[in-house]
Design an enzyme around this catalytic site. Structure first.
Site, mmCIF file in Angstrom:
data_model
loop_
_atom_site.group_PDB
_atom_site.id
_atom_site.type_symbol
_atom_site.label_atom_id
_atom_site.label_comp_id
_atom_site.label_asym_id
_atom_site.label_seq_id
_atom_site.Cartn_x
_atom_site.Cartn_y
_atom_site.Cartn_z
ATOM 1 N N LYS A 1 0.806 -1.221 0.000
ATOM 2 C CA LYS A 1 0.000 0.000 0.000
ATOM 3 C C LYS A 1 0.846 1.282 0.000
ATOM 4 O O LYS A 1 2.049 1.238 0.261
ATOM 5 C CB LYS A 1 -0.942 -0.025 1.210
ATOM 6 C CG LYS A 1 -1.979 -1.148 1.126
ATOM 7 C CD LYS A 1 -2.914 -1.100 2.317
ATOM 8 C CE LYS A 1 -3.973 -2.185 2.244
ATOM 9 N NZ LYS A 1 -4.889 -2.111 3.407
ATOM 10 N N PHE B 1 -15.944 3.855 6.310
ATOM 11 C CA PHE B 1 -14.556 4.162 5.955
ATOM 12 C C PHE B 1 -14.265 4.058 4.459
ATOM 13 O O PHE B 1 -13.132 4.299 4.023
ATOM 14 C CB PHE B 1 -13.590 3.246 6.724
ATOM 15 C CG PHE B 1 -13.795 1.777 6.461
ATOM 16 C CD1 PHE B 1 -13.268 1.171 5.327
ATOM 17 C CD2 PHE B 1 -14.510 0.996 7.368
ATOM 18 C CE1 PHE B 1 -13.451 -0.185 5.085
ATOM 19 C CE2 PHE B 1 -14.701 -0.361 7.132
ATOM 20 C CZ PHE B 1 -14.168 -0.947 5.986
ATOM 21 N N ARG C 1 -1.375 -14.334 4.516
ATOM 22 C CA ARG C 1 -2.130 -13.684 5.589
ATOM 23 C C ARG C 1 -1.355 -13.778 6.906
ATOM 24 O O ARG C 1 -1.325 -12.830 7.690
ATOM 25 C CB ARG C 1 -3.538 -14.258 5.690
ATOM 26 C CG ARG C 1 -4.368 -13.863 4.439
ATOM 27 C CD ARG C 1 -5.818 -14.203 4.521
ATOM 28 N NE ARG C 1 -6.537 -13.349 5.458
ATOM 29 C CZ ARG C 1 -6.888 -12.085 5.230
ATOM 30 N NH1 ARG C 1 -6.554 -11.495 4.105
ATOM 31 N NH2 ARG C 1 -7.565 -11.410 6.129
ATOM 32 N N THR D 1 -4.718 -7.032 11.055
ATOM 33 C CA THR D 1 -5.003 -5.718 10.470
ATOM 34 C C THR D 1 -4.543 -4.594 11.391
ATOM 35 O O THR D 1 -3.991 -3.595 10.943
ATOM 36 C CB THR D 1 -6.511 -5.587 10.180
ATOM 37 O OG1 THR D 1 -6.898 -6.653 9.316
ATOM 38 C CG2 THR D 1 -6.846 -4.263 9.523
ATOM 39 N N ASN E 1 -1.978 0.196 6.865
ATOM 40 C CA ASN E 1 -1.411 -1.047 7.384
ATOM 41 C C ASN E 1 -0.481 -1.765 6.410
ATOM 42 O O ASN E 1 -0.204 -2.945 6.566
ATOM 43 C CB ASN E 1 -2.518 -1.973 7.891
ATOM 44 C CG ASN E 1 -3.474 -2.399 6.797
ATOM 45 O OD1 ASN E 1 -3.187 -2.284 5.613
ATOM 46 N ND2 ASN E 1 -4.625 -2.916 7.201
ATOM 47 N N HIS F 1 -2.180 -5.532 1.628
ATOM 48 C CA HIS F 1 -3.457 -6.221 1.423
ATOM 49 C C HIS F 1 -3.135 -7.614 0.931
ATOM 50 O O HIS F 1 -2.214 -7.807 0.143
ATOM 51 C CB HIS F 1 -4.312 -5.518 0.364
ATOM 52 C CG HIS F 1 -5.418 -6.397 -0.168
ATOM 53 N ND1 HIS F 1 -6.634 -6.500 0.467
ATOM 54 C CD2 HIS F 1 -5.457 -7.260 -1.221
ATOM 55 C CE1 HIS F 1 -7.385 -7.381 -0.199
ATOM 56 N NE2 HIS F 1 -6.689 -7.847 -1.226
#
EC number: 2.7.4.6
Length: 140
Positions: A11, A59, A87, A93, A114, A117
């Protein structure tokens, strides 16, 4: 076990800090291969489509704004149990709840920023991969 693929996004909060290589090191340490990768600037339309499942959530607007605020690195990862492995490598998260050594514990700034993804299921991964990659861009 069968080899599967998962989709990853590094991100904007991580790319802004030049953490692509560091995140890739965690991915490879987890036993996953990066079989496709490109740095892009996600459009508003791409972000809205990608996160459509969250459209009714409060959000959503902030998420779209964040994901279009700077470059992202989209990736296809491959390996045994790739979805679960990635994951695990990302961590929770909420970075304050993420395990030591995970991407989010190491690099995330907050729950919203964070750093990564990852797909939540093989079926989702296939859909997400197809949104950003054509078949000839994935070299396994």
């Amino acid at each position: 076990m069968a080899i599967e693929r998962t989709f990853s996004i590094i991100k904007p909060d991580a790319t802004a800090r030049n953490l692509t290589g560091a995140v890739n090191a965690v991915i490879e340490k987890a036993g996953l291969r990066i079989v496709a990768q490109k740095r892009i600037r996600m459009t508003k339309e791409q972000a809205e489509t990608f996160y459509a499942v969250h459209k009714a959530r409060p959000f959503f607007g902030e998420l779209v704004e964040f994901m279009t605020s700077g470059p992202v690195v989209v990736q296809v990862l491959e390996g045994e149990n790739a979805v679960a492995k990635y994951r695990d490598a990302m961590g929770a998260t909420d970075p304050s709840k993420a395990a030591e050594g995970t991407i989010r514990k190491l690099y995330a700034k907050s729950i919203g920023e964070n750093s990564a993804h990852g797909s939540d299921a093989p079926e989702t991964a296939a859909i997400e991969i197809a949104q950003f990659f054509s078949g000839n861009e994935i070299v396994g």
